[in-house]
Design a protein around this motif. Structure first.
Motif, PDB file in Angstrom:
ATOM      1  N   ALA A   1      -0.881  11.045  -4.721  1.00 43.24           N
ATOM      2  CA  ALA A   1      -1.284  11.353  -3.330  1.00 43.24           C
ATOM      3  C   ALA A   1      -0.072  11.806  -2.510  1.00 43.24           C
ATOM      4  O   ALA A   1      -0.174  12.717  -1.674  1.00 43.24           O
TER       5      ALA A   1
ATOM      6  N   ALA B   1      -6.704  15.557   4.920  1.00 41.55           N
ATOM      7  CA  ALA B   1      -7.097  16.129   3.622  1.00 41.55           C
ATOM      8  C   ALA B   1      -7.137  15.050   2.562  1.00 41.55           C
ATOM      9  O   ALA B   1      -6.501  14.010   2.683  1.00 41.55           O
TER      10      ALA B   1
ATOM     11  N   LEU C   1     -12.353   0.252   0.837  1.00 41.70           N
ATOM     12  CA  LEU C   1     -13.178   1.100   1.720  1.00 41.70           C
ATOM     13  C   LEU C   1     -14.551   1.344   1.093  1.00 41.70           C
ATOM     14  O   LEU C   1     -15.571   1.396   1.786  1.00 41.70           O
TER      15      LEU C   1
ATOM     16  N   GLY D   1       4.989  -1.317  -1.529  1.00 41.92           N
ATOM     17  CA  GLY D   1       4.627  -0.651  -2.782  1.00 41.92           C
ATOM     18  C   GLY D   1       3.237  -1.055  -3.231  1.00 41.92           C
ATOM     19  O   GLY D   1       2.373  -1.363  -2.412  1.00 41.92           O
ATOM     20  N   ARG D   2       3.050  -1.073  -4.554  1.00 36.16           N
ATOM     21  CA  ARG D   2       1.707  -1.227  -5.137  1.00 36.16           C
ATOM     22  C   ARG D   2       1.461  -2.631  -5.690  1.00 36.16           C
ATOM     23  O   ARG D   2       2.339  -3.213  -6.324  1.00 36.16           O
TER      24      ARG D   2
ATOM     25  N   LEU E   1      -3.484  11.468   5.387  1.00 39.26           N
ATOM     26  CA  LEU E   1      -4.338  11.092   4.253  1.00 39.26           C
ATOM     27  C   LEU E   1      -5.215   9.913   4.641  1.00 39.26           C
ATOM     28  O   LEU E   1      -6.073   9.507   3.873  1.00 39.26           O
ATOM     29  N   ALA E   2      -4.954   9.342   5.817  1.00 39.67           N
ATOM     30  CA  ALA E   2      -5.545   8.033   6.151  1.00 39.67           C
ATOM     31  C   ALA E   2      -6.595   8.070   7.250  1.00 39.67           C
ATOM     32  O   ALA E   2      -7.405   7.147   7.359  1.00 39.67           O
TER      33      ALA E   2
ATOM     34  N   PRO F   1      -6.553   0.864  -1.386  1.00 35.40           N
ATOM     35  CA  PRO F   1      -7.412   0.830  -0.191  1.00 35.40           C
ATOM     36  C   PRO F   1      -8.771   1.491  -0.453  1.00 35.40           C
ATOM     37  O   PRO F   1      -9.798   1.057   0.078  1.00 35.40           O
TER      38      PRO F   1
ATOM     39  N   GLY G   1      -1.586  -8.570   4.140  1.00 37.63           N
ATOM     40  CA  GLY G   1      -0.121  -8.684   4.088  1.00 37.63           C
ATOM     41  C   GLY G   1       0.550  -7.402   4.541  1.00 37.63           C
ATOM     42  O   GLY G   1      -0.128  -6.417   4.873  1.00 37.63           O
TER      43      GLY G   1
ATOM     44  N   GLY H   1       3.289   4.543   7.625  1.00 35.09           N
ATOM     45  CA  GLY H   1       2.772   3.863   6.422  1.00 35.09           C
ATOM     46  C   GLY H   1       3.718   4.042   5.249  1.00 35.09           C
ATOM     47  O   GLY H   1       3.297   4.025   4.093  1.00 35.09           O
TER      48      GLY H   1
ATOM     49  N   LEU I   1      -0.535   4.476  17.174  1.00 32.64           N
ATOM     50  CA  LEU I   1       0.822   4.802  16.719  1.00 32.64           C
ATOM     51  C   LEU I   1       1.058   6.315  16.816  1.00 32.64           C
ATOM     52  O   LEU I   1       2.118   6.765  17.275  1.00 32.64           O
TER      53      LEU I   1
ATOM     54  N   GLY J   1       3.903   1.599   2.011  1.00 32.51           N
ATOM     55  CA  GLY J   1       2.759   1.412   1.112  1.00 32.51           C
ATOM     56  C   GLY J   1       2.977   2.092  -0.228  1.00 32.51           C
ATOM     57  O   GLY J   1       4.058   2.623  -0.526  1.00 32.51           O
ATOM     58  N   SER J   2       1.924   2.084  -1.031  1.00 32.55           N
ATOM     59  CA  SER J   2       2.034   2.647  -2.373  1.00 32.55           C
ATOM     60  C   SER J   2       2.289   4.147  -2.335  1.00 32.55           C
ATOM     61  O   SER J   2       3.120   4.669  -3.088  1.00 32.55           O
ATOM     62  N   VAL J   3       1.586   4.847  -1.457  1.00 35.46           N
ATOM     63  CA  VAL J   3       1.812   6.296  -1.315  1.00 35.46           C
ATOM     64  C   VAL J   3       3.158   6.532  -0.615  1.00 35.46           C
ATOM     65  O   VAL J   3       3.961   7.373  -1.036  1.00 35.46           O
ATOM     66  N   GLY J   4       3.404   5.763   0.435  1.00 35.02           N
ATOM     67  CA  GLY J   4       4.597   5.975   1.265  1.00 35.02           C
ATOM     68  C   GLY J   4       5.900   5.779   0.515  1.00 35.02           C
ATOM     69  O   GLY J   4       6.846   6.561   0.682  1.00 35.02           O
TER      70      GLY J   4
END
Ligand SMILES: NC(=O)c1ccc[n+]([C@@H]2O[C@H](COP(=O)([O-])OP(=O)(O)OC[C@H]3O[C@@H](n4cnc5c(N)ncnc54)[C@H](OP(=O)(O)O)[C@@H]3O)[C@@H](O)[C@H]2O)c1
Length: 311
Positions: free
Chosen positions: A130, A252, A46, A300-301, A235-236, A42, A296, A150, A219, A153-156
């Protein structure tokens, strides 16, 4: 070598592929890595849309990307030759989406242990790092309960596993199409954000900490209404105006230590952590890959692949 370049703030579709010369002589501190994988993050999107101009000012054009996994092909005379022809992962602050990376900061390059695939190891950068950062910042107690938004996701997907390893109960929030993934990763309870939350979380549920990776204030409002003034670490979402005066919200952004990266690689090698790879795209399809990340539902990543023909 081919390089993925951001020349404007007009977003994903304005990215360009450019051919750049590979430097003939190597700086004594550099290591030349033939790239195999880079994570699609992301953070890249961004930056491409100008949403990080305040926090990450850059002078365009830039090479896109942050992390990489590849094979060391050459080392400068002041670098150890023990990495030659070995798989490594690393962080390239000047951009990683290119066929070769010249890594000049020794603490940002890590050998991949035997038994860990390079693709799996590459997902640690911008994912598990992260997640580990967030876990350390929140100092959850063993036996406590963390709710993660989240989580798919990749971090989650790493945070769910790391929180379980740390002995906390995990409530993972994700899209219903990814419910099984979160259960498989070890979540004690899964909440689908696309179904009414009230039927899934009751008012006797005690949560000690929310870790927000989704960045959706609505949310967070709904969760606060159900759970009360639970501390939120995000983190988001740089800013959040809570409906509840006692609620502590912290955003942070930060890094983990080189030792932490080695520890994460060891957890992959020992099977304590699993890398979740959603899909691989050739680097020439970077726009399709980034659109998939935006449009989508995460699992994951997503990785870009390079130089795969001689693997
Ligand atoms: N501060 C730092 O140091 C740092 C480091 C790394 C990442 N981050 C940030 O952490 C966040 C997670 O990164 P990531 O790489 O894991 O991203 P990711 O793979 O795209 O995952 C994002 C997660 O958030 C969920 N999500 C997105 N929009 C949502 C919404 N409106 N409602 C509910 N869930 C939503 C996604 O679910 P669906 O796909 O189903 O929508 C997915 O589970 C990003 O905001 C990223 O910028 C910050």
């Amino acid at each position: 070598m081919q390089t993925i370049i951001q020349t404007s703030y007009r977003g994903i579709d304005a990215l360009t592929l450019e051919s750049r010369p590979t430097p003939k002589s190597l700086n004594p501190l550099a290591v030349r890595v033939e790239t195999r994988y880079t994570p699609v993050m992301p953070y890249d999107i961004l930056t491409e849309t100008g949403q990080l101009k305040q926090r990450r000012p850059v002078k365009l054009p830039i090479v896109v990307g942050y992390g990489f996994g590849g094979i060391v092909r050459e080392v400068g005379r002041l670098r150890s030759s023990q990495f030659l022809n070995r798989p490594v992962i690393g962080i390239q602050l000047t951009g990683s989406h290119q066929e070769q990376v010249l890594s000049t900061l020794p603490p940002l390059l890590f050998p991949v242990p035997t038994g860990v695939t390079l693709a799996a190891a590459t997902t640690l950068v911008g994912g598990a790092d992260a997640a580990y950062f967030a876990l350390k910042k929140t100092q959850l107690r063993v036996g406590g309960t963390v709710l993660i938004t989240g989580a798919t996701g990749s971090v989650g997907t790493y945070l769910v596993q790391l929180a379980r390893l740390a002995g906390t109960h995990v409530i993972a929030v994700g899209h219903s199409s990814r419910h099984d993934l979160l259960t498989d990763l070890g979540a004690d309870q899964v909440v689908d954000y696309d179904r009414p939350l009230a039927g899934q979380i009751n008012d006797s549920t005690i949560v000690n900490q929310i870790i927000d990776l989704a960045g959706n204030p609505t949310l967070l409002d709904q969760l606060t209404a159900l759970l009360g003034a639970v501390n939120i670490f995000s983190l988001a979402l740089p800013q959040y105006q809570s409906q509840h005066p006692q609620q502590v919200f912290t955003f942070a952004s930060g890094a983990i230590t080189p030792g932490d990266y080695r520890w994460l690689l060891k957890q992959l090698a020992e099977g304590q952590l699993t890398a979740v790879i959603q899909k691989e795209f050739p680097f020439t399809a970077v726009k399709v890959a980034q659109h998939q990340l935006v449009d989508g539902h995460a699992a994951g990543r997503i990785l870009l692949t390079y130089n795969q023909e001689d693997n």
